[in-house]
Design an enzyme around this catalytic site. Structure first.
Site, PDB file in Angstrom:
ATOM      1  N   ASN A   1       0.840  -1.189   0.000  1.00 52.83           N
ATOM      2  CA  ASN A   1       0.000   0.000   0.000  1.00 52.83           C
ATOM      3  C   ASN A   1       0.879   1.246   0.000  1.00 52.83           C
ATOM      4  OD1 ASN A   1      -1.895   1.980   0.308  1.00 52.83           O
ATOM      5  ND2 ASN A   1      -2.854   1.107   2.140  1.00 52.83           N
TER       6      ASN A   1
ATOM      7  N   ASP B   1       2.320  -0.407 -27.532  1.00 51.41           N
ATOM      8  CA  ASP B   1       2.544  -0.926 -26.178  1.00 51.41           C
ATOM      9  C   ASP B   1       3.686  -1.940 -26.146  1.00 51.41           C
ATOM     10  OD1 ASP B   1       0.862   0.396 -24.384  1.00 51.41           O
ATOM     11  OD2 ASP B   1      -0.865  -0.788 -24.954  1.00 51.41           O
TER      12      ASP B   1
ATOM     13  N   GLY C   1       5.358   0.797 -55.963  1.00 46.83           N
ATOM     14  CA  GLY C   1       6.318   0.608 -57.043  1.00 46.83           C
ATOM     15  C   GLY C   1       6.599  -0.832 -57.398  1.00 46.83           C
TER      16      GLY C   1
END
Length: 414
Positions: free
Chosen positions: A86, A182, A244
């Protein structure tokens, strides 16, 4: 459960290339996790540090089941371990600081400025651990005018050039299917980290690595940019053709479903491709057609070239076309969709698609790691359950006991 190919790869007991390297993974979604997953595939001990309640958003934001991690999360977090911490609490920040002291690498891809506001900018990290390699994946470069803009794959591809290059000539730009913004950025970041680890052997010091997704996309657009360099007007979108050159495009195959196509290409740099192709489709008469005398002439008469090839491919399946044309030495690939690739026997036999046993979902088919190294083998492991490795990691890295971990969990640190 793993495929035989995976067991064969890992049975020899060869040490992994990055064995012993400790990586703290504070990433989410895809760009950062792609980077750290690559390090895990190379043998590093990659530990995801997640918030205690639900973990990183990729776990639950894309899931079809409320009780199970998403397939999206599983695909980008194989071979990792997971702990909770936390970081909104001082004790949580102190705990992360202790982990940083033991780490070799830390990777984050939070919103711009978030990690620094938590008290972990590079000067502070270097002070905690001078050998630490700190890697940041952001959408836009910190010194650019767009530094604080949020970014996802499609934003990077739009701002980095890929959209403008994708689509039909007179149609609107299209999002490319693969998430190059990503995952492509993550791979470049992983390359930088491996290089920094090597450099650290000589200097003894870590360093700060930064990569912007927009800048990475520019790197992947070098071929079209090289064509733009010799033009004053905007390089047009070419659709499925090669500018091309003819043939160079998709050709319809039987039975005519959405993905019943083959890509056939005869290089202007190798006239033998064209000669092989016309022989393979039984049209040697085209060798004497003045409209098809060389690459520029064929490009100018593309419609006639395409009509001759389509008349032949439309009577055969894409697999037959690929076998005949590629077998004749002409570049050719069938359009294979994701469902076909998921069950492709060759990919399974070589370990490029493998099955894992997920603790909640059960058997899950996942892509393997494409890099093959004779001296480094790493077994495939399932993506970690949220916080499943708290006791193991805090015990191994910091010497905490199971009781210590339980107390931290009770105090809402974990």
């Amino acid at each position: 459960m793993q495929d035989k190919a995976a067991k064969r790869d890992t049975a020899c007991g060869t040490a992994a290339a990055l064995q012993g390297i400790k990586v703290l993974d504070l990433t989410q979604f895809e760009a950062g996790p792609s980077c750290t997953e690559a390090l895990a595939w190379l043998g590093a001990d990659v530990v995801k540090v997640e918030e205690p309640n639900r973990g990183e958003p990729g776990r639950w934001g894309f899931s079809d089941r409320p009780d199970a991690d998403s397939h999206y999360f599983i695909y980008y977090n194989l071979n990792k371990r997971s702990i909770t911490c936390n970081l909104k609490t001082d004790e949580g920040k102190a705990l992360l600081t202790r982990l940083i002291e033991k780490a070799d690498v830390l990777v984050e891809n939070m919103a711009p400025g978030t990690f620094a506001r938590l008290g972990f900018d590079y000067p502070r990290l270097s002070e905690i651990n001078s050998r630490l390699i700190f890697a940041q994946v952001k959408g836009f470069a910190p010194e650019s005018p767009h530094a604080n803009y949020l970014c996802f794959d499609m934003i990077a591809q739009a701002a980095g050039g890929a959209y403008s290059l994708t689509g039909e000539t007179h149609g609107r730009p299209l999002k490319p299917g693969p998430n190059v913004g990503d995952t492509g950025t993550g791979m470049l970041c992983a390359m930088g980290i491996v290089a920094a680890l090597y450099q650290r052997m000589a200097t003894g010091r870590g360093q700060h690595i930064q990569i912007a997704m927009r800048d990475a996309m520019l790197n992947y657009c070098r071929t079209p940019m090289s064509r733009q360099a010799c033009r004053d007007d905007v390089l047009p979108r070419a659709g499925n053709t090669i500018m091309g050159t003819a043939p160079g495009g998709l050709y319809k195959c039987t039975p005519g479903g959405l993905d019943d196509w083959c890509y056939i290409f005869a290089s202007r740099g190798n006239e033998e491709h064209w000669r092989r192709l016309v022989r393979a489709i039984g049209r040697e008469d085209l060798l004497d057609d003045p409209r098809m005398a060389d690459g520029p002439m064929r490009a100018a008469n593309r419609a006639a070239v395409d009509a001759a090839i389509t008349e032949w491919t439309s009577k055969r399946t894409k697999h037959e076309v690929m076998e005949i044309i590629a077998g004749a030495g002409v570049p050719c690939g069938a359009v294979l969709n994701t469902l076909e690739l998921m069950h492709d026997p060759d990919l399974h036999a070589r370990g490029m698609m493998q099955k894992i046993d997920h603790p909640v979902r059960g058997p899950v088919t996942v892509p393997g790691w494409p890099l093959r190294m004779s001296g480094s083998k790493v077994a495939l492991k399932c993506a970690p359950i949220h916080g499943a490795d708290n006791e193991a990691i805090f015990g191994e890295w910091l010497g905490c006991s199971a009781a210590d971990v339980r107390e931290m969990r009770q105090r809402k640190v974990l």
